[in-house]
Scaffold this motif. Structure first.
Motif, PDB file in Angstrom:
ATOM      1  N   TYR A 123       0.847  -1.202   0.000  1.00 29.24           N
ATOM      2  CA  TYR A 123       0.000   0.000   0.000  1.00 29.24           C
ATOM      3  C   TYR A 123       0.880   1.249   0.000  1.00 29.24           C
ATOM      4  O   TYR A 123       2.109   1.184  -0.044  1.00 29.24           O
ATOM      5  CB  TYR A 123      -0.900  -0.005   1.237  1.00 29.24           C
ATOM      6  CG  TYR A 123      -1.995  -1.050   1.213  1.00 29.24           C
ATOM      7  CD1 TYR A 123      -3.272  -0.739   0.769  1.00 29.24           C
ATOM      8  CD2 TYR A 123      -1.750  -2.348   1.656  1.00 29.24           C
ATOM      9  CE1 TYR A 123      -4.285  -1.681   0.758  1.00 29.24           C
ATOM     10  CE2 TYR A 123      -2.756  -3.302   1.654  1.00 29.24           C
ATOM     11  CZ  TYR A 123      -4.024  -2.966   1.196  1.00 29.24           C
ATOM     12  OH  TYR A 123      -5.017  -3.916   1.187  1.00 29.24           O
ATOM     13  N   GLY A 124       0.212   2.423   0.105  1.00 26.71           N
ATOM     14  CA  GLY A 124       0.949   3.677   0.151  1.00 26.71           C
ATOM     15  C   GLY A 124       1.793   3.812   1.411  1.00 26.71           C
ATOM     16  O   GLY A 124       1.424   3.311   2.481  1.00 26.71           O
TER      17      GLY A 124
ATOM     18  N   THR B 225      -2.428   5.322   1.459  1.00 30.74           N
ATOM     19  CA  THR B 225      -3.698   4.859   0.890  1.00 30.74           C
ATOM     20  C   THR B 225      -4.803   5.169   1.885  1.00 30.74           C
ATOM     21  O   THR B 225      -4.720   4.794   3.051  1.00 30.74           O
ATOM     22  CB  THR B 225      -3.664   3.341   0.629  1.00 30.74           C
ATOM     23  OG1 THR B 225      -2.562   3.036  -0.218  1.00 30.74           O
ATOM     24  CG2 THR B 225      -4.958   2.885  -0.030  1.00 30.74           C
TER      25      THR B 225
ATOM     26  N   HIS C  23     -14.040   3.079  -1.317  1.00 27.48           N
ATOM     27  CA  HIS C  23     -13.738   3.529  -2.669  1.00 27.48           C
ATOM     28  C   HIS C  23     -14.690   2.819  -3.633  1.00 27.48           C
ATOM     29  O   HIS C  23     -15.300   1.809  -3.289  1.00 27.48           O
ATOM     30  CB  HIS C  23     -12.295   3.190  -3.052  1.00 27.48           C
ATOM     31  CG  HIS C  23     -11.253   3.762  -2.140  1.00 27.48           C
ATOM     32  ND1 HIS C  23     -11.120   3.394  -0.820  1.00 27.48           N
ATOM     33  CD2 HIS C  23     -10.270   4.666  -2.373  1.00 27.48           C
ATOM     34  CE1 HIS C  23     -10.102   4.047  -0.266  1.00 27.48           C
ATOM     35  NE2 HIS C  23      -9.568   4.828  -1.192  1.00 27.48           N
TER      36      HIS C  23
ATOM     37  N   GLU D 127      -5.414   6.930  -6.624  1.00 22.92           N
ATOM     38  CA  GLU D 127      -5.418   5.572  -6.078  1.00 22.92           C
ATOM     39  C   GLU D 127      -5.897   4.573  -7.124  1.00 22.92           C
ATOM     40  O   GLU D 127      -6.986   4.715  -7.690  1.00 22.92           O
ATOM     41  CB  GLU D 127      -6.318   5.509  -4.831  1.00 22.92           C
ATOM     42  CG  GLU D 127      -5.765   6.306  -3.657  1.00 22.92           C
ATOM     43  CD  GLU D 127      -6.746   6.387  -2.502  1.00 22.92           C
ATOM     44  OE1 GLU D 127      -6.359   6.054  -1.376  1.00 22.92           O
ATOM     45  OE2 GLU D 127      -7.903   6.785  -2.730  1.00 22.92           O
TER      46      GLU D 127
ATOM     47  N   GLY E 244       0.325   5.504  -2.876  1.00 26.47           N
ATOM     48  CA  GLY E 244      -1.116   5.518  -2.626  1.00 26.47           C
ATOM     49  C   GLY E 244      -1.860   4.371  -3.280  1.00 26.47           C
ATOM     50  O   GLY E 244      -2.980   4.047  -2.890  1.00 26.47           O
ATOM     51  N   CYS E 245      -1.243   3.759  -4.276  1.00 27.41           N
ATOM     52  CA  CYS E 245      -1.896   2.656  -4.989  1.00 27.41           C
ATOM     53  C   CYS E 245      -1.745   1.346  -4.221  1.00 27.41           C
ATOM     54  O   CYS E 245      -0.924   1.217  -3.312  1.00 27.41           O
ATOM     55  CB  CYS E 245      -1.291   2.501  -6.381  1.00 27.41           C
ATOM     56  SG  CYS E 245      -1.617   3.898  -7.486  1.00 27.41           S
TER      57      CYS E 245
END
Length: 400
Positions: free
Chosen positions: A275-276, A285, A290, A324, A344-345
């Motif tokens: 993750y981020g 993240t 989402h 993201e 962030g992805c």
């Protein structure tokens, strides 16, 4: 003896009197025949009064600057409609439809802007006398016309968190008039509400809870001729019919470095993820619900703030407008499941990203928890699920 006989006669008379009273009491409820041959003994119903027809036209005769999107109707009380004709300036009749009871009539085709329309015809009252239908009105000449566009399309299948959005190219100041022209029909019935999330240019409809799988949805935006404010009126209606597919929810947590895919209540995948970077608010993240917005076999990513441009990644699934994505990245496989190093992805191996990509639908929810930052309304077009239901309802222009 005489006394006894007299007493006996008085007793017998009393019994006969009692019988007579009882008999009269019983007979008093029976209908009686009057001299006119009608029956009496109960309440009677008089015939309805014979009254002249009262005709109402909407808009009223002589009205000016009428929005053509408003109801154009004729109605009558104390009678029925015999004939109704509405003609345009060229003398052509406007198509219309009477109600089955002949108490009302409405147009079934759109009127034009800046034109005068004339009523003719008649109604008949309960007194049997005709009442004329006449008068005229003029539709508004708009300063400008504006169209809206939907984010959903006919025949497409979406995920269970899919919001419906109607977006305009410029501000809508009469949001209440526009919202009144919008409708969403679902099978099975689904509770939902409209909310204006992007200032004055976009209105969204979201369900109170995720859609049930296989729900049929039809959205109608009957905005032609509707007031949008500042002399602007709707240019054309838009609509779409679509379907909600299977239930699929992604659940992810940066603290565990994993992401699970739950399909129709069953876990079908559990992927290691990077993750981020937690220590940088600009890279973390976000936690929150989402929504999958789009997917791309390859996607070019740039973030000059962090020193990279045009980095192509495979199997990219966008889940917000703040950068993201869920995508493949071979160079971070060493960290996936162990460390959070992305910007962030959600980084997966290319093989895992392809597997997830192949089964994803636009509108699928991605639920992230455990990060230091929270997803909010400013994080993209599909921020609908960042609101609690009570707060979402307050975004309606029609909220009391």
């Amino acid at each position: 003896m005489t006394f006894r006989n007299s007493a006996h006669r008085r007793a017998a008379g009393a019994v006969l009197g009692l019988v007579a009273v009882l008999t009269l009491g019983a007979c008093s409820s029976e209908p009686t025949v009057t001299a006119s041959g009608t029956t009496g003994g109960g309440p009677t119903q008089s015939a309805p009064a014979a009254l002249p027809a009262k005709v109402t036209v909407q808009p009223a005769a002589g009205a000016q600057d009428v929005p053509p999107g408003e109801p154009i109707t004729v109605s009558v009380t104390d009678g029925t409609l015999d004939s109704v004709v509405l003609t345009n300036p060229e003398g052509k009749q406007v198509a219309g439809q009477p109600a089955p009871d002949k108490k009302s009539w409405k147009t079934t085709e759109e009127l034009g802007f800046g034109k005068t329309y004339t009523w003719s015809g008649q109604a008949v009252g309960t007194d049997g006398k005709p009442a004329p239908i006449n008068g005229s009105f003029t539709t508004v000449k708009p300063r400008r016309q504006m169209s809206g566009s939907l984010n959903v399309g006919d025949g497409i299948t979406y995920g269970i968190a899919m919001p419906i959005t109607l977006t305009f190219p410029s501000r809508v100041t009469d949001k209440a008039s526009v919202e009144k022209a919008l409708s969403v029909e679902t099978t099975p019935k689904t509770e939902g509400a409209w909310g204006w999330t992007d200032g004055d240019t976009s209105v969204h409809w979201r369900p109170k809870e995720y859609f049930k799988p296989n729900t049929d949805v039809k959205v109608n935006a009957k905005i032609y001729g509707v007031k949008m404010g500042d002399g602007v009126y709707g240019q054309q209606d838009v609509s779409a019919s679509f379907k909600i597919g299977r239930s699929q929810i992604v659940k992810g947590n940066p603290q565990t470095h994993r992401m699970q895919v739950i399909r129709d209540g069953q876990q079908v995948a559990d992927y290691p993820v990077s993750y981020g970077l937690d220590s940088d608010p600009g890279r973390v993240t976000n936690s929150g619900v989402h929504v999958v917005m789009s997917k791309h076999a390859t996607y070019s990513m740039s973030n000059p703030r962090y020193g990279y441009t045009d980095v192509n990644v495979p199997w990219a699934v966008r889940i917000s407008n703040n950068g993201e994505f869920i995508h493949g990245l071979a160079s971070s496989i060493w960290a996936q499941g162990k460390q959070n190093i992305s910007h962030g992805c959600l980084n997966l191996s290319p093989a895992n990203a392809k597997e997830y990509y192949d089964g994803v639908l636009t509108g699928d929810p991605v639920e992230i928890e455990g990060s230091t930052q929270q997803l909010g309304p400013k994080d993209g077009d599909y921020s609908d699920w960042t609101y609690k239901w009570a707060d979402w309802q307050k975004l309606s222009a029609l909220a009391s």
